[in-house]
Design a protein around this motif. Sequence first.
Motif, PDB file in Angstrom:
ATOM      1  N   UNK A 270      44.046  35.255  41.795  1.00  0.00           N
ATOM      2  CA  UNK A 270      44.290  36.666  41.491  1.00  0.00           C
ATOM      3  C   UNK A 270      45.115  37.267  42.629  1.00  0.00           C
ATOM      4  N   UNK A 271      46.436  37.134  42.509  1.00  0.00           N
ATOM      5  CA  UNK A 271      47.308  37.521  43.626  1.00  0.00           C
ATOM      6  C   UNK A 271      48.549  38.245  43.123  1.00  0.00           C
ATOM      7  N   UNK A 299      54.801  36.835  31.930  1.00  0.00           N
ATOM      8  CA  UNK A 299      53.811  36.141  32.764  1.00  0.00           C
ATOM      9  C   UNK A 299      52.925  37.151  33.487  1.00  0.00           C
ATOM     10  N   UNK A 300      53.529  38.220  34.016  1.00  0.00           N
ATOM     11  CA  UNK A 300      52.754  39.260  34.706  1.00  0.00           C
ATOM     12  C   UNK A 300      51.751  39.910  33.763  1.00  0.00           C
ATOM     13  N   UNK A 304      48.113  38.896  34.832  1.00  0.00           N
ATOM     14  CA  UNK A 304      47.611  39.992  35.657  1.00  0.00           C
ATOM     15  C   UNK A 304      47.422  41.296  34.898  1.00  0.00           C
ATOM     16  N   UNK A 305      47.676  41.276  33.590  1.00  0.00           N
ATOM     17  CA  UNK A 305      47.462  42.477  32.787  1.00  0.00           C
ATOM     18  C   UNK A 305      48.456  43.583  33.030  1.00  0.00           C
TER      19      UNK A 305
END
Length: 322
Positions: A270-271, A299-300, A304-305
């Motif tokens: 989670x970065x 992808x983001x 990562x939502x």
Amino acid sequence: MSRERTRRELPPVQEHIDKLKKVVEEGNYYGALQIYKSISARYVTAQRFSEALDILFSGSCLELEHGLVNCGADLALLFVDTLVKAKSPCNDETLDRIRCMFKLFPRVPVPPHLVDVSDDDDVHNLQESLGEARSRVENLTSFLRAAIKWSAEFGGPSTGYPELHAMLADYLYTECPELDMVRISRHFVRAEDPEKFASTLINFMGRCYPGEDDLAIARAVLMYLSMGNMKDANLIMDEIKKQAEAKHPEFSESDLIQFTSYLLETLQRDALPLFNMLRVRYKSCIDREPLLNELLDEIAQRFYGVQRKNPMEGMFGDIFKV
């Protein structure tokens, strides 16, 4: 009542298949094509779909076996259209028929583009060969794209049956005079065969222009990631690195390949800040192709939502506020 009468009046389908086989073998290919179409249409109207499919499959195979690609492809496309009308499920029996027709599409080596431009015959022969190759690819593409859509709608995966994507990707790569690696990659990432895709990319590295190789590899990895497929994204990267070490030692020095490697590591945790830092740090190489930024936005969102910006916001946001 009329439809019921038609159902009763139509003879056993094998009679048509045998008669039409003789027409094809006598060399009346285009005449046979029209008869195949008209007779199969009568069976479809009578909702005798299974027999219509038998006729179209037999006709497509015969025409293709005799080298009539346009005719064979036309009937192959009608075959898929009839599958849709019949709401036939995606099953092994039907897929076997599609495989059979696919294997009959010719694979003809395209002559090298380097010819003596002063020789009119050489130029003419090259142009003719390229035109025929484009026609074969277009015909095969229409057939398999229709088959992929049918498989997605009637029991296969939502993106279409993987083997059909693999067939199309392979044919596009080996037979198309002008390689479109974006198009080819879109099918390979849905084919569930990353090893084959990796081998294709290694082959491409040996025949592409400088600067196209790392772009093709990064694009492939990002396409897998945009679908949430970390496993195959890592597999294809590892496989290419392993195969490329001996033949293409400069491969790992590319900024784009370095970015792709760092990206794969970053997505395992989670970065989001690091993800954004990578995009800024490697912006110049990412901007080489607009599609890469589109894939990174996807992808983001997936990992990562991060919601993608609505392209209409810039134009109409202020109006809506007022």
